[in-house]
Design an enzyme around this catalytic site. Structure first.
Site, PDB file in Angstrom:
ATOM      1  N   GLY A 100       0.809  -1.216   0.000  1.00 58.31           N
ATOM      2  CA  GLY A 100       0.000   0.000   0.000  1.00 58.31           C
ATOM      3  C   GLY A 100       0.839   1.260   0.000  1.00 58.31           C
ATOM      4  CD  GLU A 143      -2.759  -2.143  -1.492  1.00 60.15           C
ATOM      5  OE1 GLU A 143      -3.068  -1.058  -0.959  1.00 60.15           O
ATOM      6  OE2 GLU A 143      -2.404  -3.117  -0.834  1.00 60.15           O
ATOM      7  CD1 TRP A 345      -3.265  -5.052   6.897  1.00 63.82           C
ATOM      8  CD2 TRP A 345      -1.696  -6.226   5.821  1.00 63.82           C
ATOM      9  NE1 TRP A 345      -2.145  -4.258   6.828  1.00 63.82           N
ATOM     10  CE2 TRP A 345      -1.168  -4.956   6.172  1.00 63.82           C
ATOM     11  CE3 TRP A 345      -0.875  -7.143   5.142  1.00 63.82           C
ATOM     12  CZ2 TRP A 345       0.144  -4.579   5.869  1.00 63.82           C
ATOM     13  CZ3 TRP A 345       0.420  -6.757   4.835  1.00 63.82           C
ATOM     14  CH2 TRP A 345       0.910  -5.504   5.181  1.00 63.82           C
TER      15      TRP A 345
END
Length: 378
Positions: A100, A143, A345
């Site tokens: 991310g 992402e 996660w």
């Protein structure tokens, strides 16, 4: 009477169909991401609750478009598989690439995927790294693709990746590397229309659907929220909405979807400590909080069965998150819908492996759901 060539073709076709139909099935996934920057030593992972562990993250070099491992991660990544398999010999490991990193990292992935030579650099280097470090597979965490050209290039990337790992396996004689990807879990996070569903179904072993971060305290600072509700009678966005869209609109079979479990939640400051339910007025959003840190607060915990979420409150502190009740309910949902399994996660945020254990027990023992061998890539 059929000619010898026609007969040979029919026999070869029949053998291929039988091979696809009866080749060994893959067990369901009980997955978890280990994040190298979390502070959890690989040797401290308890792999008994997992079938697959993702080692995160390898990097994408923006100049060469090769997959690399930073010097600080070289040691733990190189021994990751050996270390976790010492405790659980059956666990499979995957090297996860990306993460991310926001739009800058997403743009690097878009640039890499935009040209065949760059895709080849990415693919070849990823396979080399996986083999050199004894991983059983590779996981793409881009992402996110966010345009039609990026959708097309994403499709090209995973088609070529599948062809490359298949060729490498036939040449080396080693088992074919697993291929997975972490993908957006709702249009609330990223437009799902930019994922090539059919190509994903044909070329990846499964995808990890990130069904969390739907309602964060940063985005909704004035009202408490369920960050990752399984159901949402108040609006569109929910775990169920995202999974249903992946199946019905993107056309990816349920057996290739793993449901994302957040081992973290979000904190709000309540306007009134006596008004402490879901959607209570708040003064501010206070960001993400690890599950184990929420547990250490000693707050009063409530399970809401309508949204399938937990929340906790103490004074003006309010936390929306998944505890063992909502985690177990989500895993039961995944099993009932015929999903491939689930993933978390990330595992360092757990509290003495409570969520990991609850999820594993909710899925049950044994291989559980079976998935037939990957169909011929297209």
């Amino acid at each position: 009477m059929a000619s010898s060539k026609t007969l040979s073709f029919l026999i070869c076709t029949l053998l291929m169909v039988l091979q696809l139909q009866f080749s060994p099935a893959k067990a369901a996934i009980k997955g978890g991401y280990w994040f190298s920057e979390s502070g959890l030593a690989v040797s401290d992972i308890n792999p008994s609750y997992f079938t697959h562990l993702f080692c995160a993250f390898a990097d994408l070099d923006p100049n060469t478009f090769q997959v690399t491992i930073s010097p600080s991660n070289a040691g733990p990544f190189s021994t990751f598989t050996q270390t976790v398999q010492a405790k659980n010999p059956s666990v499979k490991t995957l090297l996860s690439i990306g993460g991310g990193g926001g739009r800058p990292l997403a743009e690097q992935f878009a640039q890499m995927a935009s040209q065949s030579s760059r895709r080849k650099s990415f693919i070849d280097s990823s396979i080399q790294l996986a083999r050199r470090n004894n991983f059983h597979g590779l996981d793409l965490d881009w992402e996110y693709p966010s345009s039609d050209p990026e959708k097309t290039n994403f499709a090209s990337l995973i088609r070529e990746w599948r062809a490359a790992v298949t060729k490498e396996s036939s040449t080396s004689g080693k088992p074919t590397l697993l291929l997975s990807a972490a993908v957006g879990g709702s249009d609330q996070i990223t437009p799902l229309q930019f994922y090539p569903g059919q190509v994903i179904a044909n070329n990846l072993d499964w995808v990890n659907v990130m069904t969390y971060d739907l309602f964060t305290s940063d985005a909704y600072p004035t009202v408490t929220q369920p960050p990752a509700p399984l159901k949402n009678p108040r609006g569109q966005f929910s775990v169920d909405e995202g999974i249903t869209k992946w199946i019905n609109q993107l056309g990816v079979p349920a057996r290739k979807l793993a449901l994302g479990l957040p081992f973290f939640g979000y904190k709000w400051g309540l306007s009134d400590p006596n008004n402490h339910g879901l959607f209570a007025p708040a003064t501010q959003g206070l960001g993400a909080v690890k599950y184990k840190d929420i547990k250490n607060v000693g707050a009063q915990v409530v399970f809401n069965s309508t949204f399938v979420t937990n929340y906790a409150f103490k004074g003006t502190n309010w936390f929306g998150y998944d505890d063992t009740q909502s985690t177990s309910a989500k895993v039961a949902y995944a099993k009932q819908r015929g999903l491939f399994g689930y993933f978390a996660w990330h595992i360092e945020q757990d509290s003495n492996w409570a969520l990991s254990q609850a999820a594993s027990q909710a899925w049950g023992r044994g291989n559980g759901l079976q998935m037939k061998s990957l169909s011929v890539a297209k």
